[in-house]
Design a protein around this motif. Sequence first.
Motif, PDB file in Angstrom:
ATOM      1  N   THR A   1     -19.259 -36.229 -13.163  1.00 27.48           N
ATOM      2  CA  THR A   1     -17.914 -36.769 -12.924  1.00 27.48           C
ATOM      3  C   THR A   1     -16.930 -35.634 -12.652  1.00 27.48           C
ATOM      4  O   THR A   1     -17.201 -34.474 -12.987  1.00 27.48           O
ATOM      5  CB  THR A   1     -17.419 -37.555 -14.136  1.00 27.48           C
ATOM      6  N   PRO A   2     -15.762 -35.954 -12.073  1.00 25.97           N
ATOM      7  CA  PRO A   2     -14.740 -34.917 -11.899  1.00 25.97           C
ATOM      8  C   PRO A   2     -14.355 -34.234 -13.214  1.00 25.97           C
ATOM      9  O   PRO A   2     -14.164 -33.020 -13.251  1.00 25.97           O
ATOM     10  CB  PRO A   2     -13.560 -35.691 -11.305  1.00 25.97           C
ATOM     11  N   ALA A   3     -14.258 -34.995 -14.290  1.00 22.07           N
ATOM     12  CA  ALA A   3     -13.913 -34.390 -15.583  1.00 22.07           C
ATOM     13  C   ALA A   3     -14.965 -33.382 -16.012  1.00 22.07           C
ATOM     14  O   ALA A   3     -14.644 -32.301 -16.535  1.00 22.07           O
ATOM     15  CB  ALA A   3     -13.751 -35.471 -16.651  1.00 22.07           C
ATOM     16  N   ASP A   4     -16.242 -33.708 -15.786  1.00 24.03           N
ATOM     17  CA  ASP A   4     -17.330 -32.776 -16.100  1.00 24.03           C
ATOM     18  C   ASP A   4     -17.179 -31.492 -15.281  1.00 24.03           C
ATOM     19  O   ASP A   4     -17.311 -30.383 -15.801  1.00 24.03           O
ATOM     20  CB  ASP A   4     -18.693 -33.398 -15.775  1.00 24.03           C
ATOM     21  N   ALA A   5     -16.927 -31.652 -14.001  1.00 24.94           N
ATOM     22  CA  ALA A   5     -16.896 -30.504 -13.084  1.00 24.94           C
ATOM     23  C   ALA A   5     -15.679 -29.617 -13.295  1.00 24.94           C
ATOM     24  O   ALA A   5     -15.705 -28.430 -12.975  1.00 24.94           O
ATOM     25  CB  ALA A   5     -16.942 -30.998 -11.636  1.00 24.94           C
ATOM     26  N   LEU A   6     -14.609 -30.191 -13.830  1.00 24.92           N
ATOM     27  CA  LEU A   6     -13.387 -29.405 -14.047  1.00 24.92           C
ATOM     28  C   LEU A   6     -13.432 -28.608 -15.350  1.00 24.92           C
ATOM     29  O   LEU A   6     -12.538 -27.812 -15.616  1.00 24.92           O
ATOM     30  CB  LEU A   6     -12.165 -30.330 -14.051  1.00 24.92           C
ATOM     31  N   ALA A   7     -14.467 -28.800 -16.150  1.00 20.43           N
ATOM     32  CA  ALA A   7     -14.577 -28.104 -17.446  1.00 20.43           C
ATOM     33  C   ALA A   7     -15.359 -26.805 -17.274  1.00 20.43           C
ATOM     34  O   ALA A   7     -16.520 -26.705 -17.687  1.00 20.43           O
ATOM     35  CB  ALA A   7     -15.238 -29.009 -18.469  1.00 20.43           C
ATOM     36  N   HIS A   8     -14.735 -25.793 -16.674  1.00 18.91           N
ATOM     37  CA  HIS A   8     -15.431 -24.515 -16.468  1.00 18.91           C
ATOM     38  C   HIS A   8     -15.573 -23.788 -17.803  1.00 18.91           C
ATOM     39  O   HIS A   8     -14.635 -23.745 -18.602  1.00 18.91           O
ATOM     40  CB  HIS A   8     -14.673 -23.631 -15.479  1.00 18.91           C
TER      41      HIS A   8
END
Length: 409
Positions: free
Chosen positions: A213-220
């Motif tokens: 998900t976008p939330a997953d991908a934004l968690a660098h």
Amino acid sequence: MNSLAHPQLRFTPTVKDPDGPRELILLGSTGSIGTQAIDVVLRNPDRFRVVGLSAAGGRVELLAEQALTLGVHTVAVADEAAVPALRAALAAKAAGRALPEILAGPDAATELAAMECHSVLNGITGSIGLRPTLAALRAGRVLVLANKESLIVGGPLVKALARPGQIVPVDSEHTAIFQALAGGSRAEVRKLVVTASGGPFRGRSREELAAVTPADALAHPTWAMGPVITINSATLVNKGLEVIEAHLLYDVPFDRIEVVVHPQSIVHSMVEFTDGSTLAQASPPDMRMPISLGLGWPDRVADAAPGCDWTKAATWEFFPLDNEAFPAVELAREVGRLGGTAPAVFNAANEECVDAFLKGALPFTGIVDTVAKVVAEHGTPAEGTSLTVEDVLHAETWARARARELAAG
């Protein structure tokens, strides 16, 4: 070799260092690179003086505060509609201080980049940084380059203007290579090794990435960055762009530029020499170090950022890149070899696909898959075709439109 960035070559800018602080122009001053550069400047007033700032115009209060604190001569904003608010903010904060000249419009940063100074830091985000990059080079300034897109999309244009040693890179990977190259001659370089954190999905298969998900991908896991570059780090598109950038900066063939996953982000990149020796540059993740090196080159800036703490146990890991799960790096190599407007198409299509992913219109794996389709449709540039800025902009416009069509289809 036509090396644009090389630590053993000393470029002499049109404006030489004054007896006092080195005069700088900062493009993109309200962004992450710009604000950290200003932090370095304010902590080293004997070394640096900022004479001009540019920004998009969305954060006029911060821009006004920066301009007055630094006492700059000129401020440039891309958004002409922001000028009244900027004037009001400057007047409200001036407290008797002189107000700077204001340039406005899409060409304002380009005009500012050609003004008199020693070095221009290009911290603008996106390919809109190309014209300012060319203006700074044409004017004979040292270009402290954080705007990788201008080099990637306009590589032949930049290479035609830049003199050896005129560009000092700011990307953490490329400043690492820049420093490691000081350890040997160009003829002794076997390969460049660009490190990647691996993003938040290191170790996942392509099948496992489909449900991201976008939330997953934004968690660098390491860096705090804007949404586009954070997604680029997750897909490894950013690493693909850095491979193209390394090829252009250091004139090393693509088959001698390797990517290795290093989750700790302490070793920022390496250079392997022909005798088997590898030199690495290591430091905790902090962009003030590469920024300060770019601003002060060929001298370092003391205490620009914390160093490694050798009193504590630490483990540094390195893993081969999984090209099946993360095909962006190999696609970037192909794009780099194609040259012409292909890198501009790659970059623009990716930005549109990232936007579509964030809006829920594309799956995570669809980002690079769609970019690959756009690149394939673009085809191979005609041999011997000379590149212009207009060619780049036209290719980007086509790529954005085609990527949106594919994402919507």
